[in-house]
Design an enzyme around this catalytic site. Structure first.
Site, PDB file in Angstrom:
ATOM      1  N   HIS A  54       0.846  -1.209   0.000  1.00 54.76           N
ATOM      2  CA  HIS A  54       0.000   0.000   0.000  1.00 54.76           C
ATOM      3  C   HIS A  54       0.878   1.255   0.000  1.00 54.76           C
ATOM      4  O   HIS A  54       0.625   2.210  -0.734  1.00 54.76           O
ATOM      5  CB  HIS A  54      -0.880   0.048   1.257  1.00 54.76           C
ATOM      6  CG  HIS A  54      -1.929  -1.016   1.341  1.00 54.76           C
ATOM      7  ND1 HIS A  54      -2.077  -1.836   2.431  1.00 54.76           N
ATOM      8  CD2 HIS A  54      -2.895  -1.386   0.475  1.00 54.76           C
ATOM      9  CE1 HIS A  54      -3.093  -2.663   2.241  1.00 54.76           C
ATOM     10  NE2 HIS A  54      -3.610  -2.414   1.054  1.00 54.76           N
TER      11      HIS A  54
ATOM     12  N   LYS B  77     -16.024  -7.441   6.021  1.00 56.18           N
ATOM     13  CA  LYS B  77     -14.768  -8.024   6.523  1.00 56.18           C
ATOM     14  C   LYS B  77     -14.718  -7.901   8.047  1.00 56.18           C
ATOM     15  O   LYS B  77     -15.159  -6.898   8.599  1.00 56.18           O
ATOM     16  CB  LYS B  77     -13.558  -7.293   5.934  1.00 56.18           C
ATOM     17  CG  LYS B  77     -13.273  -7.635   4.469  1.00 56.18           C
ATOM     18  CD  LYS B  77     -11.998  -6.963   3.977  1.00 56.18           C
ATOM     19  CE  LYS B  77     -11.695  -7.363   2.542  1.00 56.18           C
ATOM     20  NZ  LYS B  77     -10.486  -6.678   2.010  1.00 56.18           N
TER      21      LYS B  77
ATOM     22  N   ARG C  78      -1.914  -5.951  -8.606  1.00 57.38           N
ATOM     23  CA  ARG C  78      -0.805  -6.867  -8.327  1.00 57.38           C
ATOM     24  C   ARG C  78      -0.666  -7.942  -9.393  1.00 57.38           C
ATOM     25  O   ARG C  78       0.240  -8.743  -9.346  1.00 57.38           O
ATOM     26  CB  ARG C  78      -0.998  -7.504  -6.945  1.00 57.38           C
ATOM     27  CG  ARG C  78      -0.716  -6.562  -5.799  1.00 57.38           C
ATOM     28  CD  ARG C  78      -1.272  -7.061  -4.514  1.00 57.38           C
ATOM     29  NE  ARG C  78      -2.724  -7.228  -4.624  1.00 57.38           N
ATOM     30  CZ  ARG C  78      -3.478  -7.853  -3.746  1.00 57.38           C
ATOM     31  NH1 ARG C  78      -2.921  -8.408  -2.690  1.00 57.38           N
ATOM     32  NH2 ARG C  78      -4.779  -7.939  -3.916  1.00 57.38           N
TER      33      ARG C  78
ATOM     34  N   SER D   1      -3.126  -8.051   3.028  1.00 59.91           N
ATOM     35  CA  SER D   1      -3.240  -7.784   4.470  1.00 59.91           C
ATOM     36  C   SER D   1      -3.605  -9.057   5.236  1.00 59.91           C
ATOM     37  O   SER D   1      -3.066  -9.310   6.317  1.00 59.91           O
ATOM     38  CB  SER D   1      -4.300  -6.712   4.722  1.00 59.91           C
ATOM     39  OG  SER D   1      -3.940  -5.516   4.099  1.00 59.91           O
TER      40      SER D   1
HETATM   41  N1  COA Z   1      -0.038  -4.365  -1.818  1.00 63.10           N
HETATM   42  C1  COA Z   1      -0.409  -5.310  -0.940  1.00 63.10           C
HETATM   43  N2  COA Z   1      -1.703  -5.684  -0.770  1.00 63.10           N
HETATM   44  C2  COA Z   1      -2.621  -5.058  -1.501  1.00 63.10           C
HETATM   45  C3  COA Z   1      -2.307  -4.066  -2.441  1.00 63.10           C
HETATM   46  C4  COA Z   1      -0.948  -3.720  -2.590  1.00 63.10           C
HETATM   47  N3  COA Z   1      -0.552  -2.801  -3.458  1.00 63.10           N
HETATM   48  N4  COA Z   1      -3.446  -3.650  -3.034  1.00 63.10           N
HETATM   49  C5  COA Z   1      -4.446  -4.355  -2.492  1.00 63.10           C
HETATM   50  N5  COA Z   1      -3.950  -5.199  -1.573  1.00 63.10           N
HETATM   51  C6  COA Z   1      -4.708  -6.192  -0.794  1.00 63.10           C
HETATM   52  C7  COA Z   1      -5.238  -5.610   0.481  1.00 63.10           C
HETATM   53  O1  COA Z   1      -4.280  -5.805   1.522  1.00 63.10           O
HETATM   54  C8  COA Z   1      -6.486  -6.410   0.723  1.00 63.10           C
HETATM   55  O2  COA Z   1      -6.163  -7.607   1.367  1.00 63.10           O
HETATM   56  P1  COA Z   1      -7.239  -8.427   2.228  1.00 63.10           P
HETATM   57  O3  COA Z   1      -8.381  -8.782   1.310  1.00 63.10           O
HETATM   58  O4  COA Z   1      -6.464  -9.572   2.660  1.00 63.10           O
HETATM   59  O5  COA Z   1      -7.659  -7.502   3.343  1.00 63.10           O
HETATM   60  C9  COA Z   1      -6.964  -6.778  -0.673  1.00 63.10           C
HETATM   61  O6  COA Z   1      -5.850  -6.584  -1.522  1.00 63.10           O
HETATM   62  C10 COA Z   1      -8.128  -5.942  -1.110  1.00 63.10           C
HETATM   63  O7  COA Z   1      -7.693  -4.616  -1.243  1.00 63.10           O
HETATM   64  P2  COA Z   1      -8.329  -3.338  -0.600  1.00 63.10           P
HETATM   65  O8  COA Z   1      -7.614  -2.201  -1.255  1.00 63.10           O
HETATM   66  O9  COA Z   1      -8.322  -3.342   0.872  1.00 63.10           O
HETATM   67  O10 COA Z   1      -9.728  -3.358  -1.174  1.00 63.10           O
HETATM   68  P3  COA Z   1     -11.089  -3.870  -0.645  1.00 63.10           P
HETATM   69  O11 COA Z   1     -11.508  -4.891  -1.626  1.00 63.10           O
HETATM   70  O12 COA Z   1     -11.094  -4.230   0.783  1.00 63.10           O
HETATM   71  O13 COA Z   1     -11.928  -2.531  -0.780  1.00 63.10           O
HETATM   72  C11 COA Z   1     -12.892  -0.670  -1.981  1.00 63.10           C
HETATM   73  C12 COA Z   1     -12.017  -1.892  -2.006  1.00 63.10           C
HETATM   74  C13 COA Z   1     -12.747   0.108  -0.698  1.00 63.10           C
HETATM   75  C14 COA Z   1     -12.405   0.207  -3.101  1.00 63.10           C
HETATM   76  C15 COA Z   1     -14.346  -1.110  -2.258  1.00 63.10           C
HETATM   77  O14 COA Z   1     -14.704  -2.144  -1.388  1.00 63.10           O
HETATM   78  C16 COA Z   1     -15.335   0.019  -2.129  1.00 63.10           C
HETATM   79  O15 COA Z   1     -15.295   0.972  -2.869  1.00 63.10           O
HETATM   80  N6  COA Z   1     -16.281  -0.080  -1.185  1.00 63.10           N
HETATM   81  C17 COA Z   1     -17.285   0.931  -0.937  1.00 63.10           C
HETATM   82  C18 COA Z   1     -18.665   0.462  -1.397  1.00 63.10           C
HETATM   83  C19 COA Z   1     -18.888   0.789  -2.850  1.00 63.10           C
HETATM   84  O16 COA Z   1     -18.743   1.906  -3.289  1.00 63.10           O
HETATM   85  N7  COA Z   1     -19.285  -0.232  -3.619  1.00 63.10           N
HETATM   86  C20 COA Z   1     -19.563  -0.074  -5.031  1.00 63.10           C
HETATM   87  C21 COA Z   1     -18.313  -0.143  -5.879  1.00 63.10           C
HETATM   88  S1  COA Z   1     -17.862  -1.802  -6.236  1.00 63.10           S
END
Ligand code: COA
Length: 160
Positions: free
Chosen positions: A17, A41, A90, A128
């Site tokens: 990140h 989550k 990734r 994560s």
């Molecule tokens: N390096 C290491 N890990 C990474 C990474 C990087 N560069 N980029 C992403 N990851 C990992 C994260 O650690 C996370 O791991 P986990 O699942 O084990 O916790 C995973 O990839 C998911 O990434 P994250 O960036 O935390 O995304 P998310 O899927 O939890 O959330 C949002 C993404 C916040 C953008 C999305 O859920 C959102 O917009 N939610 C709001 C509701 C909404 O608007 N919905 C409609 C749109 S779909």
């Protein structure tokens, strides 16, 4: 002013990140790191704790601000007067999920663009959840997270 939003769960923030944040902050005037209160989550750290970690880690990054949000990402992006969403990729496994999310956000608000940044090769393989799992089983997470996160995870595990 070009304002971008980098959203995620950040539970916890990893070096992956951090790499995306540092590289992206050079491309915009202001980068808002947006920590999601994600009901789908079960987190290790509360949103307040995750925001505090990021504030500490990013204290020297003058154009980066940390905020939390719940609800739709597009609503948050509008509320902070931004129009760009940053997502790290990734690999191909991230792509289909991220592409779908970008199209969904586009259908909700045509003014908001999603910009994908490729993750650095050294951060391609972990998430994560994996960091937490490795820490729970006593593995070495030194190269995966900032020092403060390592300390906070070990504190949390002692509390349990
Ligand atoms: N390096 C290491 N890990 C990474 C990474 C990087 N560069 N980029 C992403 N990851 C990992 C994260 O650690 C996370 O791991 P986990 O699942 O084990 O916790 C995973 O990839 C998911 O990434 P994250 O960036 O935390 O995304 P998310 O899927 O939890 O959330 C949002 C993404 C916040 C953008 C999305 O859920 C959102 O917009 N939610 C709001 C509701 C909404 O608007 N919905 C409609 C749109 S779909």
């Amino acid at each position: 002013m070009r304002v971008a939003v980098y959203p995620g769960s950040f539970d916890p923030t990893t070096n992956g990140h951090l790499d995306i944040i540092k590289r992206t902050s050079k491309l915009c005037d202001k980068l808002i790191v947006a920590v999601l209160e994600n009901p789908s989550k079960v987190p290790m750290f509360s949103v307040e704790e995750r925001v505090a970690h990021l504030n500490e880690i990013l204290k020297d990054c003058s154009n980066v601000e940390v905020k939390s949000f719940s609800g739709l990402l597009v609503d948050f992006v509008k509320s902070v007067n931004a129009n760009v969403v940053i997502r790290g990729l990734r690999g191909v496994t991230d792509f289909s999920y991220e592409f779908q999310m970008a199209l969904t956000n586009k259908s909700l608000d045509r003014e908001i663009e999603t910009l994908f940044i490729s993750a650095d090769t050294q951060y391609l393989f972990f998430s994560s959840s994996q960091v937490k799992e490795i820490a729970i089983f006593g593995g070495d997470i030194d190269n995966m997270v900032p020092e403060i996160i390592k300390k906070e995870i070990s504190k949390k595990l002692k509390e349990e």
